[in-house]
Scaffold this motif. Structure first.
Motif, PDB file in Angstrom:
ATOM      1  N   GLN A   3     -11.245   5.330  95.881  1.00 32.32           N
ATOM      2  CA  GLN A   3     -11.849   5.673  96.920  1.00 32.32           C
ATOM      3  C   GLN A   3     -13.318   5.467  96.913  1.00 32.32           C
ATOM      4  O   GLN A   3     -13.795   5.307  98.133  1.00 32.32           O
ATOM      5  N   ASP A   4     -13.809   6.039  95.893  1.00 33.80           N
ATOM      6  CA  ASP A   4     -15.396   5.993  95.924  1.00 33.80           C
ATOM      7  C   ASP A   4     -15.999   4.788  96.235  1.00 33.80           C
ATOM      8  O   ASP A   4     -17.081   4.564  96.637  1.00 33.80           O
ATOM      9  N   HIS A   5     -15.172   3.504  96.409  1.00 39.69           N
ATOM     10  CA  HIS A   5     -16.010   2.366  96.434  1.00 39.69           C
ATOM     11  C   HIS A   5     -16.112   1.971  97.999  1.00 39.69           C
ATOM     12  O   HIS A   5     -17.009   1.401  98.284  1.00 39.69           O
ATOM     13  N   TRP A   6     -15.272   2.840  98.619  1.00 43.22           N
ATOM     14  CA  TRP A   6     -15.120   2.606 100.382  1.00 43.22           C
ATOM     15  C   TRP A   6     -15.397   3.744 101.085  1.00 43.22           C
ATOM     16  O   TRP A   6     -15.664   4.130 102.153  1.00 43.22           O
ATOM     17  N   ARG A   7     -15.572   5.153 100.444  1.00 46.22           N
ATOM     18  CA  ARG A   7     -15.864   6.203 101.147  1.00 46.22           C
ATOM     19  C   ARG A   7     -16.953   6.328 101.958  1.00 46.22           C
ATOM     20  O   ARG A   7     -16.700   6.687 103.103  1.00 46.22           O
ATOM     21  N   PHE A   8     -18.119   6.097 101.438  1.00 50.56           N
ATOM     22  CA  PHE A   8     -19.442   6.092 102.420  1.00 50.56           C
ATOM     23  C   PHE A   8     -19.311   4.913 103.539  1.00 50.56           C
ATOM     24  O   PHE A   8     -19.801   5.249 104.415  1.00 50.56           O
ATOM     25  N   MET A   9     -18.977   3.847 103.240  1.00 49.27           N
ATOM     26  CA  MET A   9     -18.871   2.712 104.074  1.00 49.27           C
ATOM     27  C   MET A   9     -17.826   3.152 105.180  1.00 49.27           C
ATOM     28  O   MET A   9     -18.170   2.768 106.321  1.00 49.27           O
ATOM     29  N   THR A  10     -16.845   3.823 104.901  1.00 43.76           N
ATOM     30  CA  THR A  10     -15.760   4.191 105.787  1.00 43.76           C
ATOM     31  C   THR A  10     -16.323   5.218 106.773  1.00 43.76           C
ATOM     32  O   THR A  10     -16.211   5.454 107.952  1.00 43.76           O
TER      33      THR A  10
END
Length: 235
Positions: A90-97
């Motif tokens: 999840q850390d790969h897309w958390r801030f992008m999401t």
């Protein structure tokens, strides 16, 4: 020799798993990079709201066109991420999401003046709205952080609206953000990141209140707006 062969076999299997893991992470990183670039394009497109009000409908439509590409990107992520392993990566897309939740909520507010639901944001992204053990979904925390980011953007819009002689938009923003603030206060926030982001909301609220109150004392609001501003000043 027998023991050496067993150990070698074990570690060769470990290396195979590590290689597969690294390959998957590279795939996820590459896809997220593409989606993140699209989110930056939407952010650039929507900056027009601060200086060119007539162009807002066209900007929102262009943003929606880009959201279709974003949806394709999330479809790739869903295919790449194994079942049961959403939180592992999840850390790969958390801030992008979170940024995309902000941009989607801002776009829909600009179009309709309403609060976008968790389900609608998930639908735009093409993912499930239900947190589940199986499958890719939109985490509620990411949705809430996106809403808080939107509040900061519309507080800036309130100020810039006045500079171009638009005195009704700050009133609309004030009512919306105050209601959203009241909603967040119903939550018992224990997550550190979300809690800190919510704490910043009070500064957005204060900035908007100051704009509306200043318009009120200058006589630039209709009677109802003056009454609302006076009510704020006594709270």
């Amino acid at each position: 020799m027998s023991d050496n062969r067993v150990i070698t076999s074990i570690f060769e299997e470990f290396q195979k798993n590590l290689d597969q893991e690294q390959e998957l992470r590279e795939t996820i990183r590459s896809t997220c990079k593409e989606i993140d670039q699209l989110s930056r394009e939407v952010l650039t497109v929507l900056q027009v709201i601060h200086n060119n009000e007539p162009a807002i409908p066209q900007a929102c439509q262009k943003a929606r066109d880009i959201f279709e590409k974003v949806r394709d990107g999330y479809s790739k992520l869903k295919e790449a991420v194994p079942d049961h392993e959403y939180y592992k990566y999840q850390d790969h897309w958390r801030f992008m999401t979170q940024r995309l939740c902000f941009l989607i909520s801002l776009t829909i507010w600009l179009e309709k003046g309403i609060l976008v639901t968790h389900e609608t944001v998930a639908e735009v992204l093409g993912v499930s709205a239900v947190e589940q053990r199986l499958g890719f979904h939109l985490d509620i925390e990411d949705y809430l952080v996106g809403l808080l980011q939107m509040c900061s953007e519309v507080s800036r819009l309130a100020v810039n609206s006045v500079t171009r002689g638009d005195y009704s938009t700050p009133q609309q923003i004030s009512k919306f953000v105050m209601e959203l603030n009241a909603g967040f206060r119903l939550l018992n926030l224990k997550n550190d990141h979300l809690r800190k982001r919510f704490d910043a909301l009070k500064y957005d609220v204060k900035k908007i209140e100051e704009v509306v109150y200043d318009l009120s004392i200058r006589g630039l609001l209709p009677a109802s707006g003056n009454a609302d501003a006076a009510s704020m000043s006594t709270e």
